[in-house]
Design a protein around this motif. Structure first.
Motif, short mmCIF file in Angstrom:
data_model
loop_
_atom_site.label_atom_id
_atom_site.label_comp_id
_atom_site.label_asym_id
_atom_site.label_seq_id
_atom_site.Cartn_x
_atom_site.Cartn_y
_atom_site.Cartn_z
N VAL A 73 0.73 -1.20 0.06
CA VAL A 73 0.01 0.04 -0.03
C VAL A 73 0.80 1.15 -0.20
CG1 VAL A 73 -1.69 1.26 1.34
CG2 VAL A 73 -1.85 -1.12 1.17
N ILE A 74 0.60 2.19 -1.06
CA ILE A 74 1.39 3.28 -1.06
C ILE A 74 0.53 4.61 -1.09
CG2 ILE A 74 3.48 2.04 -2.18
CD1 ILE A 74 2.41 3.03 -4.86
N LYS A 89 -5.58 1.40 6.14
CA LYS A 89 -6.06 0.43 5.26
C LYS A 89 -4.83 -0.60 4.91
CE LYS A 89 -9.18 0.04 3.28
NZ LYS A 89 -10.30 -0.96 3.43
N GLY A 90 -3.60 -0.18 4.83
CA GLY A 90 -2.46 -1.11 4.71
C GLY A 90 -2.60 -2.25 5.98
N PHE A 97 4.06 -4.55 2.66
CA PHE A 97 4.62 -3.12 2.98
C PHE A 97 3.50 -2.06 2.94
CE2 PHE A 97 8.15 -5.42 1.18
CZ PHE A 97 9.35 -5.09 1.71
N ILE A 98 3.92 -0.85 3.53
CA ILE A 98 3.31 0.30 3.80
C ILE A 98 4.12 1.33 3.41
CG2 ILE A 98 1.68 1.72 5.11
CD1 ILE A 98 0.52 -0.82 6.36
N ILE A 99 3.94 2.11 2.47
CA ILE A 99 5.01 3.08 2.13
C ILE A 99 4.12 4.51 1.94
CG2 ILE A 99 6.85 3.72 0.65
CD1 ILE A 99 7.26 0.66 0.22
N VAL A 100 4.55 5.49 2.66
CA VAL A 100 3.74 6.67 2.63
C VAL A 100 4.88 7.94 2.71
CG1 VAL A 100 1.40 6.15 3.52
CG2 VAL A 100 3.05 7.11 4.84
N ARG A 171 7.77 -2.41 7.00
CA ARG A 171 7.67 -3.71 6.32
C ARG A 171 7.19 -4.74 7.50
NH1 ARG A 171 11.55 -7.24 7.11
NH2 ARG A 171 13.19 -5.72 7.83
N ARG A 172 6.21 -5.42 6.90
CA ARG A 172 5.38 -6.38 7.98
C ARG A 172 6.65 -7.62 8.52
NH1 ARG A 172 1.04 -9.61 5.29
NH2 ARG A 172 2.50 -11.36 5.25
N LYS A 173 6.46 -7.69 9.81
CA LYS A 173 7.48 -8.62 10.18
C LYS A 173 6.85 -10.07 9.99
CE LYS A 173 9.17 -5.96 14.12
NZ LYS A 173 8.92 -5.30 15.55
#
Ligand SMILES: C[S@@+](CC[C@H](N)C(=O)[O-])C[C@H]1O[C@@H](n2cnc3c(N)ncnc32)[C@H](O)[C@@H]1O
Length: 205
Positions: A73-74, A89-90, A97-100, A171-173
């Protein structure tokens, strides 16, 4: 998935790069924005570019329910708490990955009271502005860590290009800790705030 995609420069560029350099990857994008005229415009551009792997959706990021599994999700410069929707939402999609890259951080600045441990710093307008920005992104980062992500903060471009150059990379562990130290709560209690992201996690309380 990109939240608050606007004219979707980011989605189009990432899609182009993936197709060009990672041909074997069968990627699919959702690009979501609450502004219907922008979504119409994106659909027109998409027709010209002939991409069949992007769904443009008119919706609020937090309300959008993807039909396919979402890995990444970016969000780029989603105004104020629209960035919180992307992060929320991510987490809810369990994205890897959630990148903002956040935009303006008004919510915390307007909520920051007069009586907190750093009140002698934030009595100065400019410092209050800068500190609120840092606090907002610090709270977001700690929230992500609490929900099982490893977080890095970096600068994407030099400040003279844009001062809104901070990127949060989460980053999701593989393995989430059972009872992680809730640094978000500690930080939040210091300033007695109600960060917007909590609206989307009623189970947090
Ligand atoms: C500053 S623009 C950034 C657009 C794009 N990401 C870019 O970098 O060019 C912010 C966008 O967020 C959209 N937006 C604001 N709140 C939103 C929400 N809750 N859900 C989805 N989109 C939202 C606006 O319509 C606008 O297109």
């Amino acid at each position: 998935m990109e939240g608050s995609c606007g004219k979707a420069y980011l989605t189009f560029t990432v899609n182009f790069l993936l197709k060009r350099f990672f041909i074997e990857k069968n990627s699919f994008f959702y690009a979501v924005d609450s502004n219907s005229s922008l979504i119409d415009e994106c659909n027109k551009i998409n027709l010209l570019l002939k991409y069949d792997n992007i769904d443009f959706v008119k919706d609020r990021t937090i309300q959008f329910v993807p039909k396919k599994e979402v890995d990444i999700v970016i969000g780029l410069h989603a105004c104020d708490s629209a960035t919180d929707e992307i992060i929320a939402k991510g987490i809810k999609c369990n994205a890897k990955f959630i990148i903002v890259v956040p935009c303006c951080q008004n919510q915390i600045r307007t909520e920051l009271g007069e009586d907190h441990p750093l009140k002698f710093l934030t009595e100065f307008g400019l410092l209050r502005y800068r500190f609120s920005n840092m606090l907002t992104d610090g709270l977001r980062s700690q929230f992500l860590q609490y929900y099982g992500y490893t977080v890095e903060l970096k600068e994407i471009v030099p400040k003279k290009v844009t001062p809104k150059n901070l990127i949060i990379i989460a980053r999701r562990k593989r393995r989430k800790k059972e009872n992680p130290l809730n640094k978000f709560k500690v930080l939040n209690e210091m300033f007695d705030l109600q960060p917007k992201i909590l609206d989307y996690f009623p189970e947090y309380f």
